[in-house]
Design a protein around this motif. Sequence first.
Motif, PDB file in Angstrom:
ATOM      1  N   CYS A  52       0.867  -1.187   0.000  1.00 23.62           N
ATOM      2  CA  CYS A  52       0.000   0.000   0.000  1.00 23.62           C
ATOM      3  C   CYS A  52       0.896   1.227   0.000  1.00 23.62           C
ATOM      4  O   CYS A  52       1.994   1.195   0.558  1.00 23.62           O
ATOM      5  CB  CYS A  52      -0.859   0.046   1.257  1.00 23.62           C
ATOM      6  SG  CYS A  52      -1.904  -1.402   1.447  1.00 23.62           S
ATOM      7  N   ARG A  54       0.160   4.035   1.475  1.00 19.41           N
ATOM      8  CA  ARG A  54       0.155   4.522   2.871  1.00 19.41           C
ATOM      9  C   ARG A  54      -0.458   3.429   3.728  1.00 19.41           C
ATOM     10  O   ARG A  54      -1.468   2.843   3.331  1.00 19.41           O
ATOM     11  CB  ARG A  54      -0.721   5.755   3.002  1.00 19.41           C
ATOM     12  CG  ARG A  54      -0.055   7.028   2.560  1.00 19.41           C
ATOM     13  CD  ARG A  54      -1.048   8.154   2.666  1.00 19.41           C
ATOM     14  NE  ARG A  54      -0.502   9.402   2.176  1.00 19.41           N
ATOM     15  CZ  ARG A  54       0.211  10.247   2.911  1.00 19.41           C
ATOM     16  NH1 ARG A  54       0.459   9.980   4.177  1.00 19.41           N
ATOM     17  NH2 ARG A  54       0.663  11.373   2.395  1.00 19.41           N
ATOM     18  N   TYR A  58      -5.226   1.139  11.552  1.00 22.99           N
ATOM     19  CA  TYR A  58      -6.200   0.173  12.077  1.00 22.99           C
ATOM     20  C   TYR A  58      -6.144  -1.165  11.342  1.00 22.99           C
ATOM     21  O   TYR A  58      -6.722  -2.152  11.775  1.00 22.99           O
ATOM     22  CB  TYR A  58      -7.636   0.730  11.918  1.00 22.99           C
ATOM     23  CG  TYR A  58      -7.954   1.073  10.478  1.00 22.99           C
ATOM     24  CD1 TYR A  58      -8.379   0.098   9.590  1.00 22.99           C
ATOM     25  CD2 TYR A  58      -7.770   2.363   9.998  1.00 22.99           C
ATOM     26  CE1 TYR A  58      -8.604   0.398   8.257  1.00 22.99           C
ATOM     27  CE2 TYR A  58      -8.002   2.672   8.667  1.00 22.99           C
ATOM     28  CZ  TYR A  58      -8.418   1.686   7.810  1.00 22.99           C
ATOM     29  OH  TYR A  58      -8.620   1.973   6.489  1.00 22.99           O
ATOM     30  N   CYS A  59      -5.444  -1.212  10.206  1.00 24.50           N
ATOM     31  CA  CYS A  59      -5.575  -2.348   9.284  1.00 24.50           C
ATOM     32  C   CYS A  59      -4.850  -3.600   9.776  1.00 24.50           C
ATOM     33  O   CYS A  59      -3.702  -3.531  10.207  1.00 24.50           O
ATOM     34  CB  CYS A  59      -5.038  -1.950   7.918  1.00 24.50           C
ATOM     35  SG  CYS A  59      -5.086  -3.300   6.734  1.00 24.50           S
ATOM     36  N   ARG A  63       0.445  -6.277   5.109  1.00 20.77           N
ATOM     37  CA  ARG A  63       0.724  -5.218   4.135  1.00 20.77           C
ATOM     38  C   ARG A  63       2.037  -4.537   4.461  1.00 20.77           C
ATOM     39  O   ARG A  63       2.435  -4.447   5.629  1.00 20.77           O
ATOM     40  CB  ARG A  63      -0.447  -4.248   4.028  1.00 20.77           C
ATOM     41  CG  ARG A  63      -0.545  -3.192   5.093  1.00 20.77           C
ATOM     42  CD  ARG A  63      -1.201  -3.675   6.374  1.00 20.77           C
ATOM     43  NE  ARG A  63      -1.680  -2.573   7.176  1.00 20.77           N
ATOM     44  CZ  ARG A  63      -0.975  -1.937   8.108  1.00 20.77           C
ATOM     45  NH1 ARG A  63       0.248  -2.302   8.367  1.00 20.77           N
ATOM     46  NH2 ARG A  63      -1.492  -0.935   8.784  1.00 20.77           N
ATOM     47  N   GLY A  99      -5.912  -7.382  -0.600  1.00 20.87           N
ATOM     48  CA  GLY A  99      -4.645  -6.786  -0.209  1.00 20.87           C
ATOM     49  C   GLY A  99      -4.643  -6.374   1.240  1.00 20.87           C
ATOM     50  O   GLY A  99      -5.454  -6.848   2.025  1.00 20.87           O
ATOM     51  N   GLY A 100      -3.742  -5.464   1.483  1.00 20.85           N
ATOM     52  CA  GLY A 100      -2.995  -4.597   0.588  1.00 20.85           C
ATOM     53  C   GLY A 100      -3.864  -3.979  -0.514  1.00 20.85           C
ATOM     54  O   GLY A 100      -5.072  -3.925  -0.420  1.00 20.85           O
ATOM     55  N   THR A 101      -3.159  -3.546  -1.536  1.00 16.79           N
ATOM     56  CA  THR A 101      -3.822  -2.853  -2.632  1.00 16.79           C
ATOM     57  C   THR A 101      -3.396  -3.477  -3.964  1.00 16.79           C
ATOM     58  O   THR A 101      -2.306  -3.188  -4.461  1.00 16.79           O
ATOM     59  CB  THR A 101      -3.464  -1.344  -2.592  1.00 16.79           C
ATOM     60  OG1 THR A 101      -3.663  -0.857  -1.257  1.00 16.79           O
ATOM     61  CG2 THR A 101      -4.329  -0.557  -3.546  1.00 16.79           C
ATOM     62  N   ASN A 130      -8.042   0.961  -3.968  1.00 22.34           N
ATOM     63  CA  ASN A 130      -8.061   2.129  -3.102  1.00 22.34           C
ATOM     64  C   ASN A 130      -8.479   3.320  -3.962  1.00 22.34           C
ATOM     65  O   ASN A 130      -8.124   3.370  -5.132  1.00 22.34           O
ATOM     66  CB  ASN A 130      -6.622   2.299  -2.581  1.00 22.34           C
ATOM     67  CG  ASN A 130      -6.484   3.471  -1.654  1.00 22.34           C
ATOM     68  OD1 ASN A 130      -6.439   4.625  -2.074  1.00 22.34           O
ATOM     69  ND2 ASN A 130      -6.411   3.176  -0.376  1.00 22.34           N
ATOM     70  N   GLN A 155     -14.164   3.644   3.803  1.00 19.45           N
ATOM     71  CA  GLN A 155     -14.161   3.686   5.295  1.00 19.45           C
ATOM     72  C   GLN A 155     -15.103   4.758   5.846  1.00 19.45           C
ATOM     73  O   GLN A 155     -15.912   4.487   6.707  1.00 19.45           O
ATOM     74  CB  GLN A 155     -12.760   3.849   5.901  1.00 19.45           C
ATOM     75  CG  GLN A 155     -11.618   3.075   5.245  1.00 19.45           C
ATOM     76  CD  GLN A 155     -11.915   1.641   4.866  1.00 19.45           C
ATOM     77  OE1 GLN A 155     -12.898   1.063   5.289  1.00 19.45           O
ATOM     78  NE2 GLN A 155     -11.075   1.041   4.036  1.00 19.45           N
ATOM     79  N   ARG A 167      -6.428   7.480   7.871  1.00 20.54           N
ATOM     80  CA  ARG A 167      -6.671   7.068   6.480  1.00 20.54           C
ATOM     81  C   ARG A 167      -6.385   8.285   5.606  1.00 20.54           C
ATOM     82  O   ARG A 167      -7.264   9.127   5.360  1.00 20.54           O
ATOM     83  CB  ARG A 167      -8.144   6.653   6.396  1.00 20.54           C
ATOM     84  CG  ARG A 167      -8.638   6.332   5.039  1.00 20.54           C
ATOM     85  CD  ARG A 167      -8.393   4.910   4.691  1.00 20.54           C
ATOM     86  NE  ARG A 167      -8.971   4.591   3.419  1.00 20.54           N
ATOM     87  CZ  ARG A 167      -8.710   3.499   2.766  1.00 20.54           C
ATOM     88  NH1 ARG A 167      -7.902   2.600   3.261  1.00 20.54           N
ATOM     89  NH2 ARG A 167      -9.259   3.269   1.608  1.00 20.54           N
TER      90      ARG A 167
HETATM   91  S1  SF4 Z   1      -6.930  -0.540   4.737  1.00 22.31           S
HETATM   92 FE1  SF4 Z   1      -6.289  -0.939   2.645  1.00 22.31          FE
HETATM   93  S2  SF4 Z   1      -4.902   0.808   2.127  1.00 22.31           S
HETATM   94 FE2  SF4 Z   1      -5.105   0.788   4.340  1.00 22.31          FE
HETATM   95  S3  SF4 Z   1      -3.335  -0.419   5.011  1.00 22.31           S
HETATM   96 FE3  SF4 Z   1      -5.112  -1.825   4.890  1.00 22.31          FE
HETATM   97  S4  SF4 Z   1      -4.931  -2.742   2.914  1.00 22.31           S
HETATM   98 FE4  SF4 Z   1      -3.641  -0.890   2.893  1.00 22.31          FE
END
Ligand code: SF4
Length: 419
Positions: A52, A54, A58-59, A63, A99-101, A130, A155, A167
Amino acid sequence: MRRAYSLICDLVSRIVRFEGRKFLALKPGLQEDILRPEGGPEPALYIHIPFCRRLCPYCSFNRYPFEEERTRRYFRQLRRELDLYLERGFTFRSFYFGGGTPTVLMDELVAFLEYLHSRLPVEEISLETNPRDVTPETVRTLKGLGVRRLSMGVQSFDDGMLKAMGRLSHTGQEAIQKINLAQGQFETFNIDLLYNFPTQTLELFRRDIEMVKELGIDQVTFYPLMPAPKKRHAMERRFSKIDTHRERRFYDLILQEIYQDGYRPSTVWCFSRGDRMIDEYIIDYQDYIALGSGSVGLYRGLFYANHFDLDNYGQKVQSGQLPIAMSRVLPRRDLLRYHLLTQLFGMELKEESHRRRFGRTPDEDLGLELSALRLIGAVERTPGGYRVTERGMYVVSGMMREFFTALNRLREYCMVGGI
Ligand code: SF4
Ligand SMILES: C[S@@+](CC[C@H](N)C(=O)[O-])C[C@H]1O[C@@H](n2cnc3c(N)ncnc32)[C@H](O)[C@@H]1O
């Protein structure tokens, strides 16, 4: 009455938390090499792209910060890993990129999709993205390569919330622009929204739901916040306790608001207008093979996780071995309960598909569990099996939250431990 229902939800969640941890007690390595096609229904293929631009605090997914060179190397390794499965005789039609992205480096993704088309009878592709990556060109390219479902993480539409969540990839206004670009271009266009974030109010969340309806989005998936333990502690230090009791009020609001505009549940978290694809391959496919670093698979009762660490993953693949870090052959009882959970998550336990898979009826296999769920009014009997009631939707949501929380715990263990 409301209190009794809350207690029941708590109790069911606790049971799933306990069972989830048992289920996910994997042992190092490939416990039994049963990863060979057996002539039954084809498994789905899940493909993880762990980069990603960025990283959102919270994720809980595996990643890493995007770096061009290592991403290119990763796509080469991914192709090699796919070949290992093809050499074993596997074939796939359904593909889920998560993902990730996955869209983080489009030329590599395009080459990978072309490779899939050249080797396999591709029928459906679902892909996460994203907002930052959604442009007229990516939309055109992905459509041209057979992507049928595109799912974009939003989100929240509220800039204050996005900032609090950390985010930083887009603003609410930018998300709306990207939605307008993608909506109507795919068979299904989905957005993800998060709820029960510590500083989120019901009023802010109501505005997010209203925006979904106003924009006429095909599908929306609402994720209750489920951080892994270390992330949870960090967030609780910064904000306040993540209170799962508050979650119920957000969920009630979803049901209250979303039905009015013709959305119907595809899962207890995902609401769609009309018939749409869902990304929950765990519902549609009893078996799924996992490709990529930090992905998990289930095949013929073998539950397994690939290496999370990119070097470990790369080394295994380069030496011609499947990059499986840990696994467990599930006893029949665990498999039955997992099947029950995933089917209820998809709103329905079909007798026919249960019998096809396990050779007996759901009542013969899961009599106790189904009686208890019926007793609390969470499911009802239908001519074809069992259906989750509106009252039961939050019960099942809590069950799934606990299962994913246990999975996030495992993910964190692997990431922190460099596995
Ligand atoms: S929410 Fe999506 S963009 Fe953000 S860190 Fe997680 S996988 Fe990556
Ligand atoms: C892999 S991400 C989606 C694609 C893309 N990376 C993005 O964020 O825009 C899948 C979804 O998982 C959800 N998610 C990630 N971490 C979560 C967590 N800790 N609790 C609940 N949902 C989470 C988010 O809603 C996110 O959109």
